[in-house]
Design a protein around this motif. Structure first.
Motif, PDB file in Angstrom:
ATOM      1  N   TRP B   2       0.737  -1.379  -0.087  1.00 30.65           N
ATOM      2  CA  TRP B   2       0.123   0.020   0.040  1.00 30.65           C
ATOM      3  C   TRP B   2       0.955   1.223  -0.003  1.00 30.65           C
ATOM      4  O   TRP B   2       0.550   2.237  -0.718  1.00 30.65           O
ATOM      5  CB  TRP B   2      -0.807  -0.037   1.272  1.00 30.65           C
ATOM      6  N   PHE B   3       1.794   1.504   0.859  1.00 34.34           N
ATOM      7  CA  PHE B   3       2.738   2.488   1.124  1.00 34.34           C
ATOM      8  C   PHE B   3       4.224   2.025   1.044  1.00 34.34           C
ATOM      9  O   PHE B   3       4.215   0.984   1.624  1.00 34.34           O
ATOM     10  CB  PHE B   3       2.233   3.444   2.231  1.00 34.34           C
ATOM     11  N   SER B   5       6.594   3.906   2.641  1.00 31.19           N
ATOM     12  CA  SER B   5       7.034   4.190   3.931  1.00 31.19           C
ATOM     13  C   SER B   5       6.434   5.103   4.689  1.00 31.19           C
ATOM     14  O   SER B   5       5.304   5.669   3.962  1.00 31.19           O
ATOM     15  CB  SER B   5       8.730   4.937   3.675  1.00 31.19           C
ATOM     16  N   PRO B   6       6.673   5.501   6.047  1.00 28.80           N
ATOM     17  CA  PRO B   6       5.792   6.531   6.742  1.00 28.80           C
ATOM     18  C   PRO B   6       5.624   7.760   6.128  1.00 28.80           C
ATOM     19  O   PRO B   6       4.705   8.364   6.049  1.00 28.80           O
ATOM     20  CB  PRO B   6       6.201   6.635   8.013  1.00 28.80           C
ATOM     21  N   ASP B   7       6.903   8.194   5.366  1.00 28.13           N
ATOM     22  CA  ASP B   7       7.082   9.528   4.890  1.00 28.13           C
ATOM     23  C   ASP B   7       6.282   9.601   3.491  1.00 28.13           C
ATOM     24  O   ASP B   7       5.321  10.596   3.284  1.00 28.13           O
ATOM     25  CB  ASP B   7       8.480   9.825   4.333  1.00 28.13           C
ATOM     26  N   GLU B   8       6.032   8.514   2.862  1.00 24.79           N
ATOM     27  CA  GLU B   8       5.036   8.258   1.755  1.00 24.79           C
ATOM     28  C   GLU B   8       3.666   8.519   2.300  1.00 24.79           C
ATOM     29  O   GLU B   8       2.921   9.310   1.552  1.00 24.79           O
ATOM     30  CB  GLU B   8       5.349   7.132   1.090  1.00 24.79           C
ATOM     31  N   VAL B   9       3.384   7.910   3.252  1.00 19.62           N
ATOM     32  CA  VAL B   9       1.972   8.072   3.798  1.00 19.62           C
ATOM     33  C   VAL B   9       1.494   9.520   4.114  1.00 19.62           C
ATOM     34  O   VAL B   9       0.546  10.095   3.601  1.00 19.62           O
ATOM     35  CB  VAL B   9       1.724   7.151   5.005  1.00 19.62           C
ATOM     36  N   ARG B  10       2.477  10.214   4.546  1.00 20.85           N
ATOM     37  CA  ARG B  10       2.327  11.545   4.934  1.00 20.85           C
ATOM     38  C   ARG B  10       1.982  12.379   3.850  1.00 20.85           C
ATOM     39  O   ARG B  10       1.020  13.037   3.574  1.00 20.85           O
ATOM     40  CB  ARG B  10       3.583  12.084   5.703  1.00 20.85           C
ATOM     41  N   GLY B  11       2.962  12.165   3.021  1.00 21.72           N
ATOM     42  CA  GLY B  11       2.763  12.936   1.857  1.00 21.72           C
ATOM     43  C   GLY B  11       1.410  12.781   0.849  1.00 21.72           C
ATOM     44  O   GLY B  11       0.899  13.706   0.671  1.00 21.72           O
ATOM     45  N   ARG B  12       1.268  11.524   0.687  1.00 21.33           N
ATOM     46  CA  ARG B  12       0.111  11.385  -0.145  1.00 21.33           C
ATOM     47  C   ARG B  12      -1.259  11.374   0.620  1.00 21.33           C
ATOM     48  O   ARG B  12      -2.187  11.773   0.058  1.00 21.33           O
ATOM     49  CB  ARG B  12      -0.014   9.513  -0.410  1.00 21.33           C
ATOM     50  N   ALA B  31       0.001  -0.930   9.034  1.00 23.57           N
ATOM     51  CA  ALA B  31      -1.236  -1.723   8.467  1.00 23.57           C
ATOM     52  C   ALA B  31      -1.241  -2.122   7.161  1.00 23.57           C
ATOM     53  O   ALA B  31      -1.531  -3.329   7.077  1.00 23.57           O
ATOM     54  CB  ALA B  31      -2.285  -0.805   8.909  1.00 23.57           C
ATOM     55  N   GLY B  32      -0.748  -1.418   6.231  1.00 27.35           N
ATOM     56  CA  GLY B  32      -0.566  -1.871   4.862  1.00 27.35           C
ATOM     57  C   GLY B  32       0.824  -2.923   4.741  1.00 27.35           C
ATOM     58  O   GLY B  32       0.634  -3.915   4.297  1.00 27.35           O
ATOM     59  N   ALA B  33       1.912  -2.517   5.302  1.00 23.59           N
ATOM     60  CA  ALA B  33       2.853  -3.671   5.103  1.00 23.59           C
ATOM     61  C   ALA B  33       2.783  -4.675   6.044  1.00 23.59           C
ATOM     62  O   ALA B  33       3.468  -5.909   5.398  1.00 23.59           O
ATOM     63  CB  ALA B  33       4.262  -2.884   5.923  1.00 23.59           C
ATOM     64  N   LEU B  34       2.053  -4.890   6.959  1.00 25.57           N
ATOM     65  CA  LEU B  34       2.055  -6.004   7.675  1.00 25.57           C
ATOM     66  C   LEU B  34       0.856  -6.827   7.501  1.00 25.57           C
ATOM     67  O   LEU B  34       0.501  -7.949   8.107  1.00 25.57           O
ATOM     68  CB  LEU B  34       2.343  -6.039   9.260  1.00 25.57           C
ATOM     69  N   GLY B  35      -0.209  -6.049   6.721  1.00 26.96           N
ATOM     70  CA  GLY B  35      -1.500  -6.794   6.415  1.00 26.96           C
ATOM     71  C   GLY B  35      -2.096  -6.928   7.615  1.00 26.96           C
ATOM     72  O   GLY B  35      -2.876  -7.818   7.715  1.00 26.96           O
ATOM     73  N   LYS B  36      -2.228  -6.028   8.630  1.00 21.65           N
ATOM     74  CA  LYS B  36      -3.081  -6.118   9.836  1.00 21.65           C
ATOM     75  C   LYS B  36      -4.285  -4.840   9.749  1.00 21.65           C
ATOM     76  O   LYS B  36      -3.821  -3.973   9.322  1.00 21.65           O
ATOM     77  CB  LYS B  36      -2.134  -5.901  11.302  1.00 21.65           C
ATOM     78  N   PRO B  37      -5.239  -5.334  10.436  1.00 22.98           N
ATOM     79  CA  PRO B  37      -6.215  -4.298  10.567  1.00 22.98           C
ATOM     80  C   PRO B  37      -5.765  -3.184  11.553  1.00 22.98           C
ATOM     81  O   PRO B  37      -5.030  -3.175  12.192  1.00 22.98           O
ATOM     82  CB  PRO B  37      -7.313  -4.848  11.118  1.00 22.98           C
ATOM     83  N   LEU B  38      -6.284  -1.971  11.187  1.00 21.31           N
ATOM     84  CA  LEU B  38      -6.007  -0.896  12.177  1.00 21.31           C
ATOM     85  C   LEU B  38      -7.028  -0.341  12.862  1.00 21.31           C
ATOM     86  O   LEU B  38      -7.965  -0.058  12.349  1.00 21.31           O
ATOM     87  CB  LEU B  38      -5.408   0.440  11.023  1.00 21.31           C
ATOM     88  N   LEU B  39      -7.025  -0.428  14.341  1.00 25.93           N
ATOM     89  CA  LEU B  39      -7.870  -0.068  15.214  1.00 25.93           C
ATOM     90  C   LEU B  39      -7.588   1.224  15.670  1.00 25.93           C
ATOM     91  O   LEU B  39      -6.854   1.675  16.334  1.00 25.93           O
ATOM     92  CB  LEU B  39      -7.983  -0.900  16.300  1.00 25.93           C
ATOM     93  N   ALA B  40      -8.634   2.526  14.916  1.00 22.52           N
ATOM     94  CA  ALA B  40      -8.451   3.782  15.635  1.00 22.52           C
ATOM     95  C   ALA B  40      -9.486   4.118  16.571  1.00 22.52           C
ATOM     96  O   ALA B  40     -10.686   4.019  16.416  1.00 22.52           O
ATOM     97  CB  ALA B  40      -8.354   4.645  14.384  1.00 22.52           C
TER      98      ALA B  40
END
Lengths: 458, 281
Positions: B2-3, B5-12, B31-40
């Protein structure tokens, strides 16, 4: 996937163990998740590393402050040079500047953004300069106190306000004060973190880790809460009350899905040729538990009663029928002070002035129960849950067990929450066991225990 | 992936007007890299749902949303058989008993739809805490193995793992089992600096000075003990209100007049007016 170097694995394992020792429930699966996360993030970026650990290991906000403290110890920031020339310059300046100059610089930083790297760097340099104290002959140790005393950020407030505002007073001053107190807090925390780091460097991480982490807020003892913690506890109360209310109604709803709505079912069956395939049910009637709260408002449990009054207030908004009574050695109804929409702190303030709860000022449970039964005979009925909050310390007065037994018999349920540790029950003038034999008594010293209790309330 | 790096996440995410701090960027990336759900989890109005929408928008994925509520069940969350169609088929053709449990009669609900989707999908399970405890049990199979078992059809495994975001206002504690399977992100009210940037991104044409003043004022309001602290969404509304009024200067009188945009309880308004020394209305 490559294996990380052995030292990293050791550090990871040590860190996870330290988190568990500090009371964070980190399961092996979560530890593995964190290790997986280490493989995909850039390890040289410390904040990313911190957040990667937090996302995989910390699942409750109350655990985050303890986590951050331990993270700072296990993964200390790289000092000197790494922050670029500006930061190095900052450190150099701090080394040999005069105190007024330093205070000038501090004021400047405190008016700015605490996320600025220069902010942390300055705190670090100040610990280096002022934080060292001769602990014993030949032994140096580090403390935050001398740093804060030398710089005394509090005495800078007036100067900063003058610099930030055109004129004093009103809302702008409030806003500016709020900003300054936030940055001073951040500075104090930065100093404390650096002091911990330096101690850990000299005497080992494990030694400092044990004393550095304070218990999470839901495990703070009601009777020993500091003023600061009390403010944070207060913020826990509203979500807690809402959570309790949802729990109470969810529990009740299960198993009773409501009666069949015949009209809607027949009408829906028209589309399937008269075969009632979908049954429609009437929504169940909402359950409204009635609660009567009797709260000890004497000085010995003042922090506890303050907290429980807040809880009562919050419950009052969730349920239609809550009656609250406060007592010291006589009892008065305080429900009216907690009318919906009233200001809670105001209500607690008025409680001591308006309510008739003190005769001689020494808690007397026996007299309270008798007066309660006499003055409010209709308060406790077959649908009421009676909740008594207090330490059962009655100053050696007659306990009036018979009256309490009658009250408990009239109620649907009766519970007693005692903020004292179980080990202290029955010592001195405590009547815990006597009262406990009539009304089930629960130890309730922190938010976690309170939440666990209310789960049983339904 | 999905992404990168974290920096790419921030940019996009910033490109779709969602400003992510370190915590958000790192957990969204993981969440994208490990394929795990994200609980916010966090108070209402801090951008939890918005985060899922932003991820979908930034990656061009389809957003499938399951709104949780009390009484949500399998039939509405996962799948249901189209009884009416089955009944008509049986009435039309006596030999149809065998094949009325096939694809044709299956009604997809959000969870099944997300699992079977061929294209990149963001699955948003909104307000998980509002659903009954049983729903969490249902979610466990889907979230750990990305598969669903339908008795008549067999096990359906995800063609392509969806990116799962769960949100919760923490009105009740989610189960340990669910939390263990998720990455956890606690979203809280932002620092005044970040909130100012959010205002500037969300409200075009807002002067920077006012954005700064608004963010700091809201931070001051949140420090009071209010029944309902103002959310980011409400701060944004406030900024829109000021723009609509055409005012360029934020003073005490104006704050007093428009306080209703951010504080929705009378007692909160009274308290704020008293503590902040606003002119009485």
């Amino acid at each position: 996937m490559t294996t990380p170097p052995a030292s990293l694995v050791d550090r990871h394992v040590g860190f996870v163990h330290a988190l568990r020792a500090a009371g964070l429930p980190v399961s092996p699966a979560e530890g593995l998740d964190a290790a997986h996360a280490l493989m995909v993030v850039d390890l040289s970026d410390r904040e990313t590393l911190r957040e990667a650990y937090a996302a995989t290991l910390v699942k409750r906000p109350a655990h985050r402050p303890g986590f951050d403290t331990l993270f700072d110890l296990w993964f200390p920031p790289v000092i000197s040079g790494a922050g670029g020339t500006a930061v190095a310059e900052e450190a150099e300046k701090a080394e040999d500047a005069e105190l007024p100059e330093l205070r000038e610089r501090l004021a400047e930083l405190l008016m700015g953004d605490p996320a600025d790297p220069a902010f942390r760097e300055f705190a670090r340099a100040m610990v280096g300069r002022f934080g060292q104290v001769q602990a014993a002959p030949g032994r140096q140790s580090w403390f935050s106190f001398p740093v804060l005393r030398a710089l005394s950020p509090e005495t800078l407030v007036a100067r900063m306000l003058a610099a930030m505002l055109d004129e004093r007073g009103g809302l702008p001053e409030k806003v500016a004060r709020r900003h300054i107190s936030r940055t001073i807090e951040a500075f104090t925390e930065a100093v404390a973190a650096d002091v911990r780091r330096r101690i850990a460097e000299e005497s080992g991480i494990e030694k400092i880790a044990r004393s550095a982490v304070r218990p999470p807020i839901d495990q703070v003892d009601f009777l020993r809460a500091t003023k600061d913690e009390l403010a944070r506890l207060r913020r826990e109360v509203h979500p807690l009350a809402r959570r309790l209310a949802t729990r109470l109604s969810i529990r009740h709803r299960r198993g009773r899905r409501g009666r069949l709505d015949f009209r809607r079912t027949v009408r829906a069956s028209l589309s399937t040729g008269g075969v009632p395939l979908t049954t429609h049910l009437r929504p169940p009637r909402p359950h409204r538990p009635e609660l009567v709260v009797l709260c000890d408002a004497s000085d010995s449990v003042s922090t506890f009663s303050h907290f429980t009054l807040l809880l009562t207030f919050a419950l009052r908004e969730q349920f239609t029928k809550v009656r609250a009574f406060a007592f010291v050695d006589t009892v008065d109804e305080i429900t009216r002070l907690f009318a919906p929409g009233a200001d809670v702190l105001d209500a607690i303030g008025r409680l001591t002035r308006d309510a008739d709860i003190v005769r001689f000022g020494r808690t007397d449970y026996g007299h309270v129960f008798e007066r309660f039964a006499e003055r409010f005979p209709d308060a406790v009925g077959p649908r009421t849950s009676l909740l008594i909050l207090g330490d059962a310390r009655s100053n050696y007065q007659a306990p009036a067990l018979g009256t309490l037994k009658r009250l408990a018999g009239q109620a649907r349920h009766a519970y007693w929450l005692n903020p004292e540790p179980r080990a202290q029950w029955d010592t001195g003038d405590s009547l815990a066991t006597s009262y406990g034999s009539v009304v089930a008594m629960h130890e309730c010293r922190n938010v976690a225990q309170l939440a666990a209790f209310v789960e049983t309330l339904a | 992936m999905w992404f990168a790096s974290p920096d790419e996440v921030r940019g996009r995410l910033a490109a779709v007007d969602y400003l992510a701090d370190d915590g958000i960027a790192t957990s969204v990336f993981l969440a994208g890299a490990l394929g795990k759900p994200l609980l916010a989890e966090g108070p209402a109005g801090v951008g939890k749902t918005q985060l899922a929408k932003a991820v979908a928008q930034a990656t061009g994925a389809r957003l499938i949303r399951l709104q949780c509520y009390e009484g949500l069940d399998e039939a509405r969350a996962l799948y249901e058989w189209n009884y009416k169609k089955q009944l008509l088929r049986i009435q039309a053709d006596d030999g149809a008993w065998d094949d009325i449990f096939s694809e044709e009669f299956l009604l997809e609900r959000p969870l099944l739809k997300a699992i079977r989707s061929e294209e990149p999908t963001v699955l948003l399970i909104d307000e998980t805490d509002k659903a009954d405890v049983e729903v969490e049990g249902l979610l466990l199979e889907i979230l750990s193995d990305y598969q669903v078992t339908i008795p008549e059809l067999g096990t359906i495994t995800a063609a392509r793992r969806p990116y799962v975001v769960l949100t919760s206002n923490a009105t009740r504690e989610l189960s340990e089992a669910l939390k263990r399977r998720c990455l956890y992100l606690h979203l809280d009210y932002p620092t005044p600096e970040r909130e100012r940037d959010i205002l500037l991104a969300q409200v075009p044409g807002l002067p920077a000075g006012i954005a700064d003043q608004l963010a700091r004022t809201v931070a001051t309001l949140r420090a009071l003990e209010l029944k309902k602290s103002p959310s980011i969404a409400e701060t944004v509304d406030w900024a829109h209100t000021l723009l609509a009024l055409g005012r360029t200067e934020l003073d005490e009188a104006l704050i007093g007049e428009t306080l209703g945009v951010v504080l929705k309880h009378n007692s909160d308004q009274v308290r704020a007016a008293k503590e902040l020394g606003l002119p009485a209305r």
